[in-house]
Scaffold this motif. Structure first.
Motif, PDB file in Angstrom:
ATOM      1  N   SER A  25       0.846  -1.202   0.000  1.00  0.00           N
ATOM      2  CA  SER A  25       0.000   0.000   0.000  1.00  0.00           C
ATOM      3  C   SER A  25       0.884   1.255   0.000  1.00  0.00           C
ATOM      4  O   SER A  25       1.957   1.250   0.609  1.00  0.00           O
ATOM      5  N   PRO A  26       0.438   2.331  -0.666  1.00  0.00           N
ATOM      6  CA  PRO A  26       1.269   3.546  -0.641  1.00  0.00           C
ATOM      7  C   PRO A  26       1.397   4.103   0.771  1.00  0.00           C
ATOM      8  O   PRO A  26       0.398   4.270   1.467  1.00  0.00           O
ATOM      9  N   MET A  27       2.616   4.361   1.184  1.00  0.00           N
ATOM     10  CA  MET A  27       2.854   4.910   2.533  1.00  0.00           C
ATOM     11  C   MET A  27       3.932   5.974   2.500  1.00  0.00           C
ATOM     12  O   MET A  27       5.091   5.694   2.157  1.00  0.00           O
ATOM     13  N   LEU A  28       3.568   7.178   2.904  1.00  0.00           N
ATOM     14  CA  LEU A  28       4.548   8.260   3.004  1.00  0.00           C
ATOM     15  C   LEU A  28       5.639   7.878   3.995  1.00  0.00           C
ATOM     16  O   LEU A  28       5.346   7.329   5.067  1.00  0.00           O
ATOM     17  N   GLU A  59       4.869   5.996  -2.379  1.00  0.00           N
ATOM     18  CA  GLU A  59       3.980   6.834  -1.568  1.00  0.00           C
ATOM     19  C   GLU A  59       3.359   7.994  -2.353  1.00  0.00           C
ATOM     20  O   GLU A  59       3.803   8.330  -3.459  1.00  0.00           O
ATOM     21  N   SER A  60       2.414   8.664  -1.726  1.00  0.00           N
ATOM     22  CA  SER A  60       1.726   9.813  -2.319  1.00  0.00           C
ATOM     23  C   SER A  60       2.746  10.879  -2.734  1.00  0.00           C
ATOM     24  O   SER A  60       3.442  11.446  -1.899  1.00  0.00           O
ATOM     25  N   GLN A 102       1.559   6.664  -6.503  1.00  0.00           N
ATOM     26  CA  GLN A 102       0.324   7.354  -6.160  1.00  0.00           C
ATOM     27  C   GLN A 102       0.571   8.854  -6.308  1.00  0.00           C
ATOM     28  O   GLN A 102       1.525   9.386  -5.750  1.00  0.00           O
ATOM     29  N   HIS A 184      -4.838   9.671  -5.929  1.00  0.00           N
ATOM     30  CA  HIS A 184      -5.253   9.658  -4.512  1.00  0.00           C
ATOM     31  C   HIS A 184      -6.499  10.530  -4.356  1.00  0.00           C
ATOM     32  O   HIS A 184      -6.418  11.758  -4.332  1.00  0.00           O
ATOM     33  N   HIS A 187      -8.945  10.095   1.918  1.00  0.00           N
ATOM     34  CA  HIS A 187      -8.305  10.569   3.161  1.00  0.00           C
ATOM     35  C   HIS A 187      -8.388  12.070   3.387  1.00  0.00           C
ATOM     36  O   HIS A 187      -7.510  12.663   4.023  1.00  0.00           O
ATOM     37  N   ARG A 237      -7.799   5.737  -5.556  1.00  0.00           N
ATOM     38  CA  ARG A 237      -8.110   5.424  -4.150  1.00  0.00           C
ATOM     39  C   ARG A 237      -9.257   6.304  -3.657  1.00  0.00           C
ATOM     40  O   ARG A 237      -9.204   7.524  -3.782  1.00  0.00           O
ATOM     41  N   VAL A 307      -7.905  -2.934   1.407  1.00  0.00           N
ATOM     42  CA  VAL A 307      -6.792  -2.480   2.249  1.00  0.00           C
ATOM     43  C   VAL A 307      -7.313  -2.225   3.660  1.00  0.00           C
ATOM     44  O   VAL A 307      -8.495  -1.952   3.847  1.00  0.00           O
ATOM     45  N   GLY A 308      -6.411  -2.309   4.617  1.00  0.00           N
ATOM     46  CA  GLY A 308      -6.751  -1.963   5.990  1.00  0.00           C
ATOM     47  C   GLY A 308      -6.763  -3.160   6.915  1.00  0.00           C
ATOM     48  O   GLY A 308      -7.665  -3.995   6.846  1.00  0.00           O
ATOM     49  N   LEU A 309      -5.744  -3.260   7.751  1.00  0.00           N
ATOM     50  CA  LEU A 309      -5.612  -4.361   8.707  1.00  0.00           C
ATOM     51  C   LEU A 309      -5.831  -5.722   8.064  1.00  0.00           C
ATOM     52  O   LEU A 309      -6.572  -6.556   8.564  1.00  0.00           O
ATOM     53  N   ILE A 330      -1.340  -4.205   1.486  1.00  0.00           N
ATOM     54  CA  ILE A 330      -0.899  -4.358   2.870  1.00  0.00           C
ATOM     55  C   ILE A 330       0.065  -3.217   3.186  1.00  0.00           C
ATOM     56  O   ILE A 330       0.988  -2.944   2.403  1.00  0.00           O
ATOM     57  N   GLY A 331      -0.171  -2.552   4.295  1.00  0.00           N
ATOM     58  CA  GLY A 331       0.663  -1.412   4.668  1.00  0.00           C
ATOM     59  C   GLY A 331       1.588  -1.761   5.812  1.00  0.00           C
ATOM     60  O   GLY A 331       2.704  -2.265   5.632  1.00  0.00           O
ATOM     61  N   ARG A 332       1.099  -1.520   7.038  1.00  0.00           N
ATOM     62  CA  ARG A 332       1.979  -1.616   8.201  1.00  0.00           C
ATOM     63  C   ARG A 332       2.524  -3.012   8.432  1.00  0.00           C
ATOM     64  O   ARG A 332       3.660  -3.168   8.900  1.00  0.00           O
TER      65      ARG A 332
HETATM   66  C1  FMN Z   1       3.235   5.631   7.635  1.00  0.00           C
HETATM   67  C2  FMN Z   1       2.019   5.594   6.760  1.00  0.00           C
HETATM   68  C3  FMN Z   1       1.969   6.392   5.636  1.00  0.00           C
HETATM   69  C4  FMN Z   1       0.846   6.371   4.803  1.00  0.00           C
HETATM   70  N1  FMN Z   1       0.853   7.118   3.639  1.00  0.00           N
HETATM   71  C5  FMN Z   1      -0.156   6.977   2.759  1.00  0.00           C
HETATM   72  C6  FMN Z   1      -0.095   7.564   1.477  1.00  0.00           C
HETATM   73  O1  FMN Z   1       0.920   8.171   1.078  1.00  0.00           O
HETATM   74  N2  FMN Z   1      -1.157   7.424   0.667  1.00  0.00           N
HETATM   75  C7  FMN Z   1      -2.280   6.709   1.040  1.00  0.00           C
HETATM   76  O2  FMN Z   1      -3.232   6.621   0.273  1.00  0.00           O
HETATM   77  N3  FMN Z   1      -2.332   6.105   2.231  1.00  0.00           N
HETATM   78  C8  FMN Z   1      -1.307   6.181   3.076  1.00  0.00           C
HETATM   79  N4  FMN Z   1      -1.333   5.474   4.242  1.00  0.00           N
HETATM   80  C9  FMN Z   1      -2.423   4.508   4.466  1.00  0.00           C
HETATM   81  C10 FMN Z   1      -1.988   3.112   4.006  1.00  0.00           C
HETATM   82  O3  FMN Z   1      -1.788   3.076   2.601  1.00  0.00           O
HETATM   83  C11 FMN Z   1      -3.053   2.045   4.368  1.00  0.00           C
HETATM   84  O4  FMN Z   1      -4.225   2.344   3.668  1.00  0.00           O
HETATM   85  C12 FMN Z   1      -3.330   2.009   5.854  1.00  0.00           C
HETATM   86  O5  FMN Z   1      -2.125   2.000   6.604  1.00  0.00           O
HETATM   87  C13 FMN Z   1      -4.163   0.789   6.249  1.00  0.00           C
HETATM   88  O6  FMN Z   1      -3.535  -0.392   5.848  1.00  0.00           O
HETATM   89  P1  FMN Z   1      -2.673  -1.295   6.912  1.00  0.00           P
HETATM   90  O7  FMN Z   1      -3.599  -1.637   8.062  1.00  0.00           O
HETATM   91  O8  FMN Z   1      -2.295  -2.519   6.112  1.00  0.00           O
HETATM   92  O9  FMN Z   1      -1.512  -0.489   7.343  1.00  0.00           O
HETATM   93  C14 FMN Z   1      -0.247   5.523   5.116  1.00  0.00           C
HETATM   94  C15 FMN Z   1      -0.200   4.745   6.264  1.00  0.00           C
HETATM   95  C16 FMN Z   1       0.918   4.749   7.076  1.00  0.00           C
HETATM   96  C17 FMN Z   1       0.955   3.852   8.285  1.00  0.00           C
END
Ligand code: FMN
Length: 390
Positions: A25-28, A59-60, A102, A184, A187, A237, A307-309, A330-332
């Protein structure tokens, strides 16, 4: 006989074939410098490619310097950013993964300190380009939170410039070698602000009715599609629901409109219109957003990414088997375990699971497994000894 896990079956999207259905999953990561990616991004994204992920999302990345959530966001508002990104796409693709980017704009939620410095609105900031102060812009002059500054409402010509900025950034993403582009629209960021009756109080072509609030997102997608090759997949998204009146029905209508304009995959997140990052009622459960992916897939007849947990291999596999989604992001959990695809392959009984990794890792781990020292990764469950040993 047990069916081959869907999670490890390739998926064709336009001209792209993903090696499996596992997505980072995209994560900053707040590691960019004045919009430029750094070695951090190469290490960060590269390790998920080497961990066996099918599609690794950058990431975004912002289409306009005013749209950065923090001064450490990466950007794609000028050509100078392309070489740094190209180094990353080359590496990731060289290890068998596809790479997505993203594109985003934070609108009224821009200009904050990074999370570990409080994620507080920065009172003022010189901006990431030499263009004076960093101004907050949004559909309407409505602040994101009581602590945040009121943004300035974009004029009609500025909205057209903004649409053009998305298209230009998409063209650069293509030139940098990305395989997938995600807009994106979730959010509480700029596109979501336009979609939201709470943030968008305009009474012109871009606000006043659900159709008019959708117009900016539709124009952005049309412009991105003009600059993004037909053989490359486009994702979007959404926040399927939010805390300020965003409904699943409105999101299904949006998904239909976007799919008709060339969006291939709706990535189904939630929330973000208020300071809470997701809706409180939904927060604690595993797979709390999967229901939205399932509903959008069924009602808008478009592919979805859940996505999400999503944490367990069996959980991810069930999401695909039940037809709730086509991809699992999958993110975290991937931050915790960048080799998650290997663990999932073992758990789901994929033959030759170590082949998920590059031979520089997989060869040795497979050899160790065969020699009886255990193929499972956990040190805290069983340790390294033979079964039954302490
Ligand atoms: C550190 C961090 C940075 C994130 N950055 C973005 C982002 O750049 N773009 C986005 O759409 N969501 C972002 N998210 C949300 C994740 O993409 C994801 O949707 C969210 O963490 C839930 O999934 P997870 O439970 O697998 O972590 C971010 C989440 C985390 C924890």
């Amino acid at each position: 006989m047990q069916q081959a896990p869907l999670l490890f079956q390739p998926l064709a999207l336009r001209g792209l074939i993903l090696r499996n259905r596992i997505v980072l999953s995209p994560m900053l990561t707040y590691a960019a410098e004045r919009g430029h990616v750094t070695d951090w991004h190469l290490m960060h994204l590269g390790k998920f490619a080497a961990g066996g992920t099918g599609l690794v999302f950058m990431e975004s990345t912002k289409v306009d310097p005013r749209g950065c959530t923090t001064p450490r966001d990466p950007g794609l508002w000028k050509d100078e950013f392309i070489p740094g990104l190209e180094r990353i796409t080359r590496f990731v693709k060289g290890h068998g993964a596809a790479i997505g980017i993203q594109l985003g704009h934070s609108g009224r939620k821009a200009r904050n300190s990074v999370p570990w410095e409080g994620r507080a609105p920065l009172a003022s900031h010189p901006g990431l380009e030499d263009d004076g102060d960093w101004e907050l812009v949004a559909p309407s002059a409505v602040a994101a939170s009581p602590a945040a500054e009121r943004p300035r409402a974009l004029t009609l010509p500025e909205i057209q410039d903004m649409v053009a900025a998305w298209g230009a950034a998409a063209g650069r993403a293509h030139r940098a070698g990305f395989d997938v582009l995600e807009v994106h629209g979730a959010h509480g960021y700029l596109l979501h602000q336009f979609l939201s009756p709470a943030a968008n109080q305009r009474n012109d072509a871009y606000g006043g009715s659900p159709e008019k609030r959708m117009r900016f997102a539709v124009e952005v997608v049309e412009e991105v599609r003009r600059h993004w090759p037909a053989e490359k997949p486009l994702f979007f998204r959404v926040s399927a629901i939010d805390e300020e009146g965003g409904t699943i029905e409105a999101t299904v209508a949006l998904a239909r409109a976007l799919h008709a304009r060339g969006v291939d995959m709706i990535d189904c997140s939630t929330g973000g219109m208020t300071a809470r990052s997701i809706t409180e009622a939904d927060r604690p459960r595993l797979g709390y957003q999967v229901q939205h992916a399932a509903r959008i897939r069924a009602e808008a007849a478009v592919a979805t990414m859940a996505v999400g947990l999503i944490i367990h291999a069996d959980q991810a596999e069930a999401i695909l088997r039940e037809g709730s989604a086509d991809l699992v992001a999958i993110g975290r959990e991937m931050l915790h375990n960048p080799n998650w695809p290997l663990d999932a392959a073992q758990k789901l009984g994929v033959p030759a699971p170590f082949a998920v990794l590059p031979p520089a890792y997989g060869y040795w781990l497979e050899k160790r497994d065969r020699s009886g020292f255990g193929g499972r990764p956990s040190t805290w469950q069983a340790g390294m000894g033979p079964a039954g040993a302490p």
